[in-house]
Every structure is written in C-alpha cells, then in structure tokens.
Enzyme design. Structure first.
Site, PDB file in Angstrom:
ATOM      1  N   ASP A  23      -5.024 -33.053   7.869  1.00  0.00           N
ATOM      2  CA  ASP A  23      -3.667 -33.508   7.572  1.00  0.00           C
ATOM      3  C   ASP A  23      -3.627 -34.885   6.910  1.00  0.00           C
ATOM      4  OD1 ASP A  23      -2.379 -31.264   8.446  1.00  0.00           O
ATOM      5  OD2 ASP A  23      -1.876 -32.045  10.419  1.00  0.00           O
TER       6      ASP A  23
ATOM      7  N   ARG B 291      -4.551 -35.927  14.924  1.00  0.00           N
ATOM      8  CA  ARG B 291      -4.376 -36.852  13.798  1.00  0.00           C
ATOM      9  C   ARG B 291      -4.723 -38.298  14.140  1.00  0.00           C
ATOM     10  NH1 ARG B 291       0.643 -35.932   9.931  1.00  0.00           N
ATOM     11  NH2 ARG B 291      -0.850 -37.086   8.648  1.00  0.00           N
TER      12      ARG B 291
ATOM     13  N   ARG C 204       8.365 -37.049  16.905  1.00  0.00           N
ATOM     14  CA  ARG C 204       7.081 -37.712  16.684  1.00  0.00           C
ATOM     15  C   ARG C 204       7.114 -39.204  17.011  1.00  0.00           C
ATOM     16  NH1 ARG C 204       3.430 -34.993  13.339  1.00  0.00           N
ATOM     17  NH2 ARG C 204       3.624 -32.753  13.671  1.00  0.00           N
TER      18      ARG C 204
ATOM     19  N   HIS D  38      10.001 -34.701  11.273  1.00  0.00           N
ATOM     20  CA  HIS D  38       9.967 -36.060  10.735  1.00  0.00           C
ATOM     21  C   HIS D  38      11.251 -36.313   9.949  1.00  0.00           C
ATOM     22  CE1 HIS D  38       5.292 -36.703  10.596  1.00  0.00           C
ATOM     23  NE2 HIS D  38       5.820 -37.321  11.628  1.00  0.00           N
TER      24      HIS D  38
ATOM     25  N   CYS E 146       5.654 -36.207   1.880  1.00  0.00           N
ATOM     26  CA  CYS E 146       4.574 -36.315   2.866  1.00  0.00           C
ATOM     27  C   CYS E 146       3.273 -36.777   2.220  1.00  0.00           C
ATOM     28  CB  CYS E 146       4.353 -34.975   3.557  1.00  0.00           C
ATOM     29  SG  CYS E 146       5.651 -34.528   4.741  1.00  0.00           S
TER      30      CYS E 146
END
Length: 275
Positions: free
Chosen positions: A72, A97, A142, A171, A265
């Site tokens: 990611d 992550r 998140r 997000h 992103c």
C-alpha cells in the site's frame, strides 16, 4: 461560480511511490478482497500514466523508493501532511502499514524538512486536507480525533473536525476533494449530520457528488486550481466541474481501486516554507 469563471493553475510539488510491490493480500478497508486477483503490471502502467500526466501539466514530482512487503505504499498521500516545510509523518492504524512511517521519516529528514512523527494515529493527507489556511480533518475510521489537536499545533493551521460514517469512505480524501483555496467537492452521505452542517456552513456552494460518482472514487481527485484529475468513470462529477469553469482530466486507476485508492491517494503535496 460559472463556466466563465477564470481559473488559474498553480504548479504543485508532489511526492509519489511507484507500485512496484502492489498486490492485495490483506483487507483493511471494504474495497480490499485478497481473493480477487490483481495485476501488478497493470497497476504500474496506470500509475505511470498518472505520473506522466502530472509532469505534462507542469508539476514537480519526486519519488520515494517502494519497500518490499509494503504493497500500500503506493498511496503516498497517507504518509504525511506537509505544510510550510514541516512534515507531520503518519502513524498508521493497521500493523500492515505501520512500517511505511519510518520510510517517510527518513525521506523527509534527508531532504531538510522539519519532521514530526505523529504521537496519535493519523494517516496523513488521507484525513488532512488543506483548504486555503484551514485544515479539514477526518475521523471515524483511521485517524484518532486526538490527532487533530496535534496537527493544529505542529502545522500551525486551524483544524475543522469532520466525522466520517460510511466505512467505504474510510479516509476524508475518499469523500471530499479540494478544488481551490476556497472550494471543495464532497459526498454528503459520507458524513455525520453535524459534520454535514459544518460543511454546508463553511462551503455553501460546494460541488456535491452523487452516490454513483462517489462509488468510483470520483472524489479522490487532485486539483491545481484549474485542472482537476479524477477517475474517468466519474462522468457526472466531471460535468459539474466543467460547469464551474474547471478543466477535467479523467484517468483509469481501477487496478489500484482494488486496494481502495485512486488519484489523490497516490499524490502527497509538498508545501515549502515560502508557500
């Protein structure tokens, strides 16, 4: 504003990460399905088109080296929030992550940025979006709400908290996009009633996305003030933007969407101290 409104593009400075190691082998958002095949070569090809497009538009693009085992990391926007030469580096919610953060700390320190490793969980420009002098800050999935006060202190910008309520839009940058220093577009159903009221008060003339355009990640877009790069499938949103005087550029990043990401992103804006 109408289609006759003059728009001015401002050259931007971006950080991106090539999806060399892209795959979907875990699930940390509703878009990710490890049982669904991914095509790494196609992901790289689509990303390369976005990278080339930014260069063609006159923007500066730097690259951070992708790390094996961090698929990611292509979603560079999540790595930090950069304002006035200060990089507030993310503290990721999920273990999958977490090791991205040290790579960003190292990258920014090596280039002379003031670096602050976040104390509270936040995922960079995934949940922090600068609109003029105001930082819109997402929470709900998140980013820890306590991180918002930290961002206000470290980055020196007033923070407006916005609560996300739909797990598909986990997000802020999946549900809201910055168009200019005073304009945004967003998907109303992604926000709590109180946050929706806040957005309406702050941006009464915002572009509102349909459920269909939100579902193809049309709001995961990047604007330089005149040109808006967004997923090509968001045709209704593009039409609205052209009606406001923006130039729209559609692009296909559907392979990366399998991991829950698209144009924004992949794109972290680097704001120098002089800006």
């Amino acid at each position: 504003m109408s289609a006759d409104t003059p728009r001015t593009a401002r050259p931007r400075h971006y950080l991106m990460c090539r999806p060399t190691h892209f795959t979907v082998d875990y699930s940390i958002n509703p878009w990710m399905n490890p049982a669904k095949p991914t095509d790494g070569d196609r992901a790289i090809s689509q990303w390369e088109q976005l990278h080339a497009l930014f260069l063609d538009l006159g923007h500066t693009v730097e690259l951070i080296e992708p790390t094996p085992g961090l698929p990611d990391m292509v979603f560079a926007a999540n790595g930090a929030t950069v304002v006035d030469g200060t990089a507030l580096v993310a503290r990721f919610r999920h273990d999958e992550r977490a090791d991205e953060a040290p790579a960003y700390v190292e990258w920014f320190r090596a280039r002379g940025y003031r670096v602050q490793q976040a104390a509270f969980t936040n995922e960079g420009e995934g949940d922090y979006l600068l609109v003029g002098g105001r930082l819109l800050a997402g929470t709900g999935f998140r980013t820890d709400r306590r991180a918002h006060a930290e961002a206000e202190r470290v980055l020196g910008r007033p923070v407006v908290t916005l609560e996300l309520v739909d797990p598909r839009y986990y997000h802020l940058d999946t549900a809201l996009s910055v168009l200019s220093d005073t304009e945004i577009m967003y998907y109303p159903a992604a926000f709590s009633p109180a946050s929706l009221q806040t957005l309406h008060e702050l941006y009464p003339d915002a572009v509102l996305a349909s459920a269909e355009d939100a579902a193809v990640f049309g709001l995961n877009a990047v604007s330089d003030g005149r040109r808006v790069v967004l997923p090509e499938a968001a045709v209704g949103l593009a039409e609205q933007l052209r009606g406001r005087g923006f130039e729209t550029i559609g692009i296909d990043l559907t392979e990366l969407l399998k991991a829950g990401g698209s144009v924004k992103c992949c794109t972290l804006e680097l704001r120098a101290a002089a800006e």
